[in-house]
Scaffold this active site. Structure first.
Site, mmCIF file in Angstrom:
data_model
loop_
_atom_site.group_PDB
_atom_site.id
_atom_site.type_symbol
_atom_site.label_atom_id
_atom_site.label_comp_id
_atom_site.label_asym_id
_atom_site.label_seq_id
_atom_site.Cartn_x
_atom_site.Cartn_y
_atom_site.Cartn_z
ATOM 1 N N SER A 1 -31.641 34.607 9.986
ATOM 2 C CA SER A 1 -31.453 35.319 10.976
ATOM 3 C C SER A 1 -31.738 35.233 11.983
ATOM 4 O O SER A 1 -31.346 35.724 13.035
ATOM 5 C CB SER A 1 -30.682 37.088 10.582
ATOM 6 O OG SER A 1 -29.549 37.120 9.275
ATOM 7 N N GLY B 1 -23.711 44.467 -4.157
ATOM 8 C CA GLY B 1 -23.875 44.696 -3.262
ATOM 9 C C GLY B 1 -22.543 43.736 -2.254
ATOM 10 O O GLY B 1 -21.604 43.658 -1.671
ATOM 11 N N GLY C 1 -22.391 28.569 1.082
ATOM 12 C CA GLY C 1 -22.743 30.297 1.852
ATOM 13 C C GLY C 1 -23.027 30.535 2.817
ATOM 14 O O GLY C 1 -23.484 31.432 3.339
ATOM 15 N N ASP D 1 -20.391 41.642 6.327
ATOM 16 C CA ASP D 1 -20.884 40.592 5.289
ATOM 17 C C ASP D 1 -19.162 40.269 4.759
ATOM 18 O O ASP D 1 -18.828 39.101 4.462
ATOM 19 C CB ASP D 1 -21.265 41.516 3.999
ATOM 20 C CG ASP D 1 -22.315 41.124 3.901
ATOM 21 O OD1 ASP D 1 -22.899 40.163 4.902
ATOM 22 O OD2 ASP D 1 -23.335 41.862 3.362
ATOM 23 N N LYS E 1 -30.158 47.712 2.289
ATOM 24 C CA LYS E 1 -28.697 48.243 2.771
ATOM 25 C C LYS E 1 -27.872 49.350 2.754
ATOM 26 O O LYS E 1 -27.076 50.043 3.139
ATOM 27 C CB LYS E 1 -27.789 47.102 2.429
ATOM 28 C CG LYS E 1 -27.865 45.434 2.823
ATOM 29 C CD LYS E 1 -26.936 44.785 2.547
ATOM 30 C CE LYS E 1 -26.867 43.198 3.367
ATOM 31 N NZ LYS E 1 -26.142 42.447 2.606
ATOM 32 N N ALA F 1 -21.058 42.373 -9.138
ATOM 33 C CA ALA F 1 -20.750 44.079 -9.211
ATOM 34 C C ALA F 1 -21.394 44.368 -8.252
ATOM 35 O O ALA F 1 -21.280 45.687 -7.993
ATOM 36 C CB ALA F 1 -20.002 44.197 -10.531
ATOM 37 N N ILE G 1 -21.463 32.544 -2.902
ATOM 38 C CA ILE G 1 -22.775 32.904 -1.234
ATOM 39 C C ILE G 1 -23.604 33.031 -1.837
ATOM 40 O O ILE G 1 -24.616 33.158 0.306
ATOM 41 C CB ILE G 1 -21.854 34.103 -1.213
ATOM 42 C CG1 ILE G 1 -22.792 35.022 -2.716
ATOM 43 C CG2 ILE G 1 -20.366 34.566 -1.529
ATOM 44 C CD1 ILE G 1 -22.451 36.492 -1.963
HETATM 45 P P1 NAP Z 1 -27.336 42.717 -6.261
HETATM 46 O O1 NAP Z 1 -26.384 44.155 -5.424
HETATM 47 O O2 NAP Z 1 -28.526 42.941 -6.923
HETATM 48 O O3 NAP Z 1 -26.369 42.222 -7.226
HETATM 49 C C1 NAP Z 1 -26.925 41.391 -8.503
HETATM 50 C C2 NAP Z 1 -25.902 40.767 -8.897
HETATM 51 O O4 NAP Z 1 -26.044 39.686 -9.588
HETATM 52 C C3 NAP Z 1 -25.251 42.321 -10.105
HETATM 53 O O5 NAP Z 1 -24.245 41.858 -10.028
HETATM 54 C C4 NAP Z 1 -25.689 41.768 -11.513
HETATM 55 O O6 NAP Z 1 -25.477 42.483 -12.740
HETATM 56 C C5 NAP Z 1 -26.018 39.946 -11.423
HETATM 57 N N1 NAP Z 1 -27.578 39.501 -11.853
HETATM 58 C C6 NAP Z 1 -27.751 39.645 -11.441
HETATM 59 N N2 NAP Z 1 -29.202 38.433 -12.137
HETATM 60 C C7 NAP Z 1 -28.067 38.169 -13.457
HETATM 61 C C8 NAP Z 1 -28.170 37.186 -14.879
HETATM 62 N N3 NAP Z 1 -29.148 37.067 -14.939
HETATM 63 N N4 NAP Z 1 -26.999 37.429 -15.352
HETATM 64 C C9 NAP Z 1 -25.398 37.684 -14.929
HETATM 65 N N5 NAP Z 1 -25.467 38.317 -14.141
HETATM 66 C C10 NAP Z 1 -26.621 38.575 -13.469
HETATM 67 O O7 NAP Z 1 -27.510 41.495 -4.861
HETATM 68 P P2 NAP Z 1 -26.761 41.596 -3.538
HETATM 69 O O8 NAP Z 1 -26.913 41.999 -2.585
HETATM 70 O O9 NAP Z 1 -24.725 41.642 -4.423
HETATM 71 O O10 NAP Z 1 -26.433 40.048 -3.791
HETATM 72 C C11 NAP Z 1 -26.012 38.457 -4.615
HETATM 73 C C12 NAP Z 1 -26.427 37.630 -3.830
HETATM 74 O O11 NAP Z 1 -25.515 37.145 -2.645
HETATM 75 C C13 NAP Z 1 -28.409 37.324 -3.728
HETATM 76 O O12 NAP Z 1 -28.112 36.015 -3.636
HETATM 77 C C14 NAP Z 1 -27.881 37.279 -1.836
HETATM 78 O O13 NAP Z 1 -29.007 35.899 -1.432
HETATM 79 C C15 NAP Z 1 -26.696 36.495 -1.835
HETATM 80 N N6 NAP Z 1 -25.720 36.887 -0.382
HETATM 81 C C16 NAP Z 1 -25.737 36.349 0.578
HETATM 82 C C17 NAP Z 1 -25.342 36.764 1.676
HETATM 83 C C18 NAP Z 1 -24.173 35.196 2.160
HETATM 84 O O14 NAP Z 1 -23.787 35.443 3.730
HETATM 85 N N7 NAP Z 1 -23.982 34.076 1.783
HETATM 86 C C19 NAP Z 1 -24.864 37.907 2.513
HETATM 87 C C20 NAP Z 1 -25.120 38.560 1.366
HETATM 88 C C21 NAP Z 1 -25.396 38.302 -0.011
HETATM 89 P P3 NAP Z 1 -25.912 43.464 -13.626
HETATM 90 O O15 NAP Z 1 -25.260 43.776 -12.405
HETATM 91 O O16 NAP Z 1 -25.630 43.434 -14.378
HETATM 92 O O17 NAP Z 1 -27.336 44.063 -12.941
#
Ligand code: NAP
Length: 289
Positions: free
Chosen positions: A22, A140, A249, A112, A71, A138, A226
């Site tokens: 950023s 953020g 992403g 987002d 967040k 599922a 993403i």
């Molecule tokens: P989060 O709130 O921690 O959620 C992570 C999700 O991934 C949960 O649903 C989790 O499942 C699942 N997960 C994690 N490890 C797993 C595994 N070993 N096997 C199966 N499922 C797994 O994270 P977030 O904020 O949503 O971010 C997720 C990703 O999106 C990150 O890599 C982040 O960098 C990326 N992102 C990108 C952008 C962009 O602008 N491109 C913006 C935002 C986020 P459970 O519910 O079972 O724990």
């Protein structure tokens, strides 16, 4: 450099935050528009978030981005302080952009969903959203993806998550368009989708790989990861190899930043190819160090 009185101070709060692109992104636009502003990375451990956040206006900050893991805490802090949280941020349950108004309440937003949809429309204009969609995750980010897709009128969004309860919570939040699917059924759930989204960190540098065979995925389905580090995740590589259109992403990161930059600096910046090339070069540098 010590900021002058007129410098508009902004930044990103996260923990860790050194990897954040950023500052590079906003720095590019500040230079392009010759704006007297600064955007810095603020490394804030979770225990210090609320105190540090509340002190930013008196330190001259006009606003901040919020990234992992703050967040949700930002949404709570703004609500407790009597600030304003947009309907989108409340819907998603997370704030990623904050404006400290000089003469008004603090405002928290979530951009987002906007970033996700703008990137999809730009990179896969052929996608019409008339078939079911599968979203892995599922958390953020997945909630923002759902908000974007539901806002675009998608009628069936299959949420495939390791912890099924979280997918069910999402269905309660977003209504009948969300269909929870168990992680074991992730491959069969792809049979008739027009879009597959990875909203988990799986496949990101330093994270485990995503274990997902694409054999059942229709040939025309768009595959959108993403995760942007690496730019071509193993999922996108596999999708490309079988001829599916792919979206990475990085464009989501760029587009989610645009409305925030406008709120702080009064100019809606463009997602130019030069900016993307600069970020791609930086990501490639990260892969080799
Ligand atoms: P989060 O709130 O921690 O959620 C992570 C999700 O991934 C949960 O649903 C989790 O499942 C699942 N997960 C994690 N490890 C797993 C595994 N070993 N096997 C199966 N499922 C797994 O994270 P977030 O904020 O949503 O971010 C997720 C990703 O999106 C990150 O890599 C982040 O960098 C990326 N992102 C990108 C952008 C962009 O602008 N491109 C913006 C935002 C986020 P459970 O519910 O079972 O724990």
């Amino acid at each position: 450099m010590t900021p002058s009185k007129k410098t508009i101070r902004t930044g990103v709060m996260g923990w860790p935050v050194a990897h954040s692109r950023s500052p590079l992104l906003h720095g590019y636009w500040l230079k392009q528009h010759a704006i007297n502003g600064e955007y810095t990375a603020l490394a804030v451990p979770p225990g210090d978030f609320t105190k540090t956040f509340s002190q930013l206006p008196e330190q001259g900050f006009s606003g901040v981005n919020i990234t992992v893991p703050h967040k949700q805490a930002a949404l709570e802090a703004i609500t407790l302080a009597g600030g304003a949280v947009t309907e989108m941020a409340r819907h998603i349950g997370a704030v990623n952009a904050v404006v400290f108004h000089a003469n008004g309440p603090v405002e928290g937003d979530n951009t987002d969903a906007f970033g996700f949809m703008e990137n999809l429309r730009e990179k896969a204009p052929q996608w019409k959203g008339d078939n079911p969609v599968a979203v892995l995750g599922a958390g953020g980010a997945a909630r923002a993806v759902c908000a974007g897709l539901a806002g675009a009128g998608v009628k069936e969004i299959r949420i495939v998550n390791r912890t099924e309860e979280k997918a069910q919570n999402l269905a309660r939040m977003f209504g009948p368009s969300i269909i929870p699917v168990s992680w074991e059924d992730r491959e069969t759930s792809l049979a008739d989708v027009s879009l597959l989204v990875n909203g988990t960190p799986l496949g990101m540098a330093g994270s485990p790989l995503l274990d997902l065979a694409l054999a059942r995925l229709p040939a025309a389905a768009v595959v959108y990861d993403i995760v942007y580090a690496p730019l071509e995740t193993p999922l996108l590589g596999a999708a490309k190899a079988r001829g599916n259109p792919v979206v990475d992403g990085l464009g989501m990161l760029i587009h989610q930043a645009r409305p925030t930059f406008e709120a702080w600096f009064g100019v809606l910046p463009e997602a130019t190819s030069e900016l993307r090339e600069m970020l791609e070069a930086d990501l490639r540098k990260g892969e080799t160090t």
